[in-house]
Each structure stands twice: as structure tokens, then as C-alpha cells.
Motif scaffolding. Sequence first.
Motif, PDB file in Angstrom:
ATOM      1  N   LYS A 158      14.346  86.555  29.166  1.00  0.00           N
ATOM      2  CA  LYS A 158      14.025  87.217  28.080  1.00  0.00           C
ATOM      3  C   LYS A 158      13.966  86.493  26.837  1.00  0.00           C
ATOM      4  CE  LYS A 158      17.259  90.656  30.251  1.00  0.00           C
ATOM      5  NZ  LYS A 158      18.755  91.223  30.029  1.00  0.00           N
ATOM      6  N   ALA A 159      14.346  85.248  26.563  1.00  0.00           N
ATOM      7  CA  ALA A 159      14.224  84.364  25.526  1.00  0.00           C
ATOM      8  C   ALA A 159      12.755  84.196  24.760  1.00  0.00           C
ATOM      9  CB  ALA A 159      14.816  82.966  25.647  1.00  0.00           C
ATOM     10  N   PRO A 160      12.486  84.433  23.602  1.00  0.00           N
ATOM     11  CA  PRO A 160      11.306  84.196  22.971  1.00  0.00           C
ATOM     12  C   PRO A 160      10.917  82.914  22.867  1.00  0.00           C
ATOM     13  CG  PRO A 160      12.822  84.968  21.353  1.00  0.00           C
ATOM     14  CD  PRO A 160      13.748  84.813  22.578  1.00  0.00           C
ATOM     15  N   GLY A 161       9.563  82.759  23.083  1.00  0.00           N
ATOM     16  CA  GLY A 161       9.192  81.270  22.859  1.00  0.00           C
ATOM     17  C   GLY A 161       9.794  80.170  23.911  1.00  0.00           C
ATOM     18  N   ILE A 162       9.108  79.150  23.943  1.00  0.00           N
ATOM     19  CA  ILE A 162       9.441  78.003  24.906  1.00  0.00           C
ATOM     20  C   ILE A 162      10.748  77.329  24.459  1.00  0.00           C
ATOM     21  CG2 ILE A 162       8.708  75.719  25.698  1.00  0.00           C
ATOM     22  CD1 ILE A 162       7.391  77.983  27.073  1.00  0.00           C
ATOM     23  N   LYS A 163      10.611  77.103  23.035  1.00  0.00           N
ATOM     24  CA  LYS A 163      12.017  76.434  22.663  1.00  0.00           C
ATOM     25  C   LYS A 163      13.279  77.179  22.734  1.00  0.00           C
ATOM     26  CE  LYS A 163      14.033  74.918  18.148  1.00  0.00           C
ATOM     27  NZ  LYS A 163      14.087  74.899  16.632  1.00  0.00           N
ATOM     28  N   ASN A 164      13.368  78.543  22.490  1.00  0.00           N
ATOM     29  CA  ASN A 164      14.635  79.177  22.940  1.00  0.00           C
ATOM     30  C   ASN A 164      14.941  79.109  24.531  1.00  0.00           C
ATOM     31  OD1 ASN A 164      15.470  80.047  20.504  1.00  0.00           O
ATOM     32  ND2 ASN A 164      13.843  81.535  20.411  1.00  0.00           N
ATOM     33  N   LYS A 165      13.839  78.998  25.182  1.00  0.00           N
ATOM     34  CA  LYS A 165      14.039  79.062  26.687  1.00  0.00           C
ATOM     35  C   LYS A 165      14.692  77.640  27.131  1.00  0.00           C
ATOM     36  CE  LYS A 165       9.972  82.177  27.818  1.00  0.00           C
ATOM     37  NZ  LYS A 165      10.878  83.278  28.391  1.00  0.00           N
ATOM     38  N   PHE A 166      14.157  76.650  26.485  1.00  0.00           N
ATOM     39  CA  PHE A 166      14.797  75.411  26.911  1.00  0.00           C
ATOM     40  C   PHE A 166      16.165  75.170  26.254  1.00  0.00           C
ATOM     41  CE2 PHE A 166      15.014  70.825  25.361  1.00  0.00           C
ATOM     42  CZ  PHE A 166      15.083  70.384  27.071  1.00  0.00           C
ATOM     43  N   LEU A 167      16.492  75.768  25.030  1.00  0.00           N
ATOM     44  CA  LEU A 167      17.752  75.658  24.411  1.00  0.00           C
ATOM     45  C   LEU A 167      18.819  76.341  25.356  1.00  0.00           C
ATOM     46  CD1 LEU A 167      17.017  76.100  20.645  1.00  0.00           C
ATOM     47  CD2 LEU A 167      17.752  74.047  21.718  1.00  0.00           C
ATOM     48  N   TYR A 168      18.536  77.594  25.834  1.00  0.00           N
ATOM     49  CA  TYR A 168      19.383  78.137  26.961  1.00  0.00           C
ATOM     50  C   TYR A 168      19.881  77.186  28.097  1.00  0.00           C
ATOM     51  CZ  TYR A 168      19.652  83.050  25.164  1.00  0.00           C
ATOM     52  OH  TYR A 168      19.742  84.018  24.310  1.00  0.00           O
ATOM     53  N   VAL A 169      18.846  76.216  28.559  1.00  0.00           N
ATOM     54  CA  VAL A 169      19.069  75.345  29.575  1.00  0.00           C
ATOM     55  C   VAL A 169      20.091  74.339  29.167  1.00  0.00           C
ATOM     56  CG1 VAL A 169      18.277  73.908  31.162  1.00  0.00           C
ATOM     57  CG2 VAL A 169      16.915  75.863  30.682  1.00  0.00           C
ATOM     58  N   ILE A 170      19.885  73.808  27.988  1.00  0.00           N
ATOM     59  CA  ILE A 170      20.524  72.626  27.340  1.00  0.00           C
ATOM     60  C   ILE A 170      21.731  72.886  26.444  1.00  0.00           C
ATOM     61  CG2 ILE A 170      18.563  71.140  27.863  1.00  0.00           C
ATOM     62  CD1 ILE A 170      18.433  70.968  24.662  1.00  0.00           C
ATOM     63  N   MET A 171      21.786  73.935  25.897  1.00  0.00           N
ATOM     64  CA  MET A 171      22.863  74.362  25.129  1.00  0.00           C
ATOM     65  C   MET A 171      24.198  74.708  25.823  1.00  0.00           C
ATOM     66  SD  MET A 171      22.086  73.632  21.900  1.00  0.00           S
ATOM     67  CE  MET A 171      23.041  74.645  20.882  1.00  0.00           C
ATOM     68  N   PRO A 172      25.624  74.640  25.078  1.00  0.00           N
ATOM     69  CA  PRO A 172      26.666  75.127  25.686  1.00  0.00           C
ATOM     70  C   PRO A 172      26.594  76.587  26.319  1.00  0.00           C
ATOM     71  CG  PRO A 172      27.120  74.036  23.857  1.00  0.00           C
ATOM     72  CD  PRO A 172      25.526  74.184  23.719  1.00  0.00           C
ATOM     73  N   PRO A 173      27.446  76.882  27.446  1.00  0.00           N
ATOM     74  CA  PRO A 173      27.542  78.265  27.886  1.00  0.00           C
ATOM     75  C   PRO A 173      27.893  78.983  26.777  1.00  0.00           C
ATOM     76  CG  PRO A 173      28.338  76.732  29.345  1.00  0.00           C
ATOM     77  CD  PRO A 173      28.224  76.037  27.989  1.00  0.00           C
ATOM     78  N   GLY A 174      27.171  80.354  26.474  1.00  0.00           N
ATOM     79  CA  GLY A 174      27.562  81.289  25.429  1.00  0.00           C
ATOM     80  C   GLY A 174      26.711  81.194  24.127  1.00  0.00           C
ATOM     81  N   TRP A 175      25.726  80.056  24.078  1.00  0.00           N
ATOM     82  CA  TRP A 175      24.910  80.023  23.108  1.00  0.00           C
ATOM     83  C   TRP A 175      23.754  81.215  23.204  1.00  0.00           C
ATOM     84  CZ3 TRP A 175      19.432  79.583  22.944  1.00  0.00           C
ATOM     85  CH2 TRP A 175      19.000  79.164  21.775  1.00  0.00           C
ATOM     86  N   SER A 176      23.319  81.691  22.096  1.00  0.00           N
ATOM     87  CA  SER A 176      22.345  83.008  22.102  1.00  0.00           C
ATOM     88  C   SER A 176      21.437  82.717  20.955  1.00  0.00           C
ATOM     89  CB  SER A 176      23.306  84.067  21.924  1.00  0.00           C
ATOM     90  OG  SER A 176      21.985  85.185  21.721  1.00  0.00           O
ATOM     91  N   HIS A 177      20.169  82.944  21.386  1.00  0.00           N
ATOM     92  CA  HIS A 177      18.989  82.908  20.456  1.00  0.00           C
ATOM     93  C   HIS A 177      19.209  83.646  19.178  1.00  0.00           C
ATOM     94  CE1 HIS A 177      17.388  86.085  22.665  1.00  0.00           C
ATOM     95  NE2 HIS A 177      16.538  86.425  21.502  1.00  0.00           N
ATOM     96  N   THR A 178      19.922  84.690  19.357  1.00  0.00           N
ATOM     97  CA  THR A 178      20.248  85.793  18.398  1.00  0.00           C
ATOM     98  C   THR A 178      21.031  85.294  17.358  1.00  0.00           C
ATOM     99  OG1 THR A 178      21.938  86.986  19.438  1.00  0.00           O
ATOM    100  CG2 THR A 178      19.639  87.615  19.863  1.00  0.00           C
ATOM    101  N   GLY A 179      21.953  84.269  17.683  1.00  0.00           N
ATOM    102  CA  GLY A 179      22.969  83.945  16.785  1.00  0.00           C
ATOM    103  C   GLY A 179      24.322  84.534  17.079  1.00  0.00           C
ATOM    104  N   ASP A 180      24.388  85.448  18.273  1.00  0.00           N
ATOM    105  CA  ASP A 180      25.606  86.149  18.660  1.00  0.00           C
ATOM    106  C   ASP A 180      26.056  85.311  19.658  1.00  0.00           C
ATOM    107  OD1 ASP A 180      27.699  87.651  18.944  1.00  0.00           O
ATOM    108  OD2 ASP A 180      26.555  89.084  20.055  1.00  0.00           O
ATOM    109  N   HIS A 181      26.806  84.179  19.185  1.00  0.00           N
ATOM    110  CA  HIS A 181      27.502  83.011  20.107  1.00  0.00           C
ATOM    111  C   HIS A 181      28.627  83.418  20.726  1.00  0.00           C
ATOM    112  CE1 HIS A 181      23.894  80.724  18.682  1.00  0.00           C
ATOM    113  NE2 HIS A 181      24.320  80.407  17.710  1.00  0.00           N
ATOM    114  N   LYS A 182      28.777  83.148  22.082  1.00  0.00           N
ATOM    115  CA  LYS A 182      29.892  83.425  22.655  1.00  0.00           C
ATOM    116  C   LYS A 182      30.405  82.056  23.400  1.00  0.00           C
ATOM    117  CE  LYS A 182      30.305  87.868  22.310  1.00  0.00           C
ATOM    118  NZ  LYS A 182      28.820  87.935  21.620  1.00  0.00           N
TER     119      LYS A 182
END
Length: 212
Positions: A158-182
Motif C-alpha cells: 500500500k505504501a506510495p513510492g519505492i522509498k516508503n516501501k523500503f522504509l517499512y522494511v528497515i524502520m522500527p515496527p509501528g513506523w508509518s509513511h503517513t506520520g501516524d507512528h505507533k
Amino acid sequence: MRILWCLHSTHHAPESMNLSVTFAHFFLEAPYADLIRTSICILLGVNPPMLFVIMFIDGFWGSMIHIGENLIEDGRLGFLNRIVLTPSHHRVHHARNPLYMDTNFCNLLPIWDKVFGTFQNEDRKIPIEYGISRPMIKNSFLDAYFGEIIALAKDVRKAPGIKNKFLYVIMPPGWSHTGDHKMTTVVKKTYFESLGEQEKTDKVKESKAEVV
């Protein structure tokens, strides 16, 4: 890192603590973890017999700290609670309570947890809630084993763009590209802020009661 949490989450999925939890692991986790640990030891010059002794002690105590309340209710082991990582400490590590999240990573001696500020004693007033924060399907092996991987795959899709897709993989659990981090840091901050507000409310009530 979320991709690594996907592998480790299987170990944290059980909602009770007992010795069988020791063996609840995703099949890909042990190979990469042991490879990293043994490689570091070998590079540091640890000879094989000593490495075997280290791994034996680490494995034995790593199993012992998963002992459940059904066998040792308290789990603090008396004076040892001040010296080594006890079952009580490791129960905290397996808890999803905001206070207990991301704490007590050590396996035998809590040295590094104290150095990095991740050490947390069990609070008798806060009952431990085992499991992970994501809602799970009750008694589902498939959800416990693959649930986090599926959730990550959905977020990446669902993430827009390659960068956000990659960030979901390497960022901590709960990170969101929308800024609504958990993420744990956000959850814990909110928890401690709510405690502070509650303390203020309690003090106001006490002062009003004294006036009355």
C-alpha cells in the motif's frame, strides 16, 4: 528493524509464559542470529572450546528464564534478581504493557540493558500482559508464525513510492509513511504523559478534598 521483528515476533506471540516458549521461533531466525554471534566471537579470537562453553551457558540460562508462573510464581530468585537476568526480568521482556515494551534484552547479565537504559524491573502493581500489541487470531499457529510478515507485506504493497516501501522494511515496527507512528518510543511517551496527567488530576482531587 521491522523485517527482523517479523522473524522474532513468533517468539513473543504466546500469551502465557512457560518453558515451551523457548522453542517458539521462526525457522529463519536462529541461523542468522547464530551466524552473527559466532562470527563475532571467532573474529574476537575466542577459541572453539570456549565458544562452546559460552553457547551452552547462554542456551541453558536462556531456557531457564522462560520458566512460567506455574513452576516459579514470583521468578525473582531472591538476591539473584540484583545480579543476573531472572525469569521475572524476562517476563517483562515478553510483555506488551507500554511500561515494559523494548526492555531487558540481555540473556544472562543485565549489564548492557543498564548501559543503554533498557533495564526494567517488574512492577508488582502492573500485571504482565504477554503477547504482541497487534490483535491476533486466537490459537492460530499460522497467525503467530506468519502474521507479522503478512502485515508487513500489506504495508509495503500500500505504501506510495519505492522509498516508503523500503522504509517499512528497515524502520522500527509501528513506523508509518503517513506520520501516524505507533512505534514503541511513541507508545511509551504517550503512556508516561498520561501517567503525568493522572498524577496531576489526583493531586487536584486531594487538594480539593483537603479544602472540603
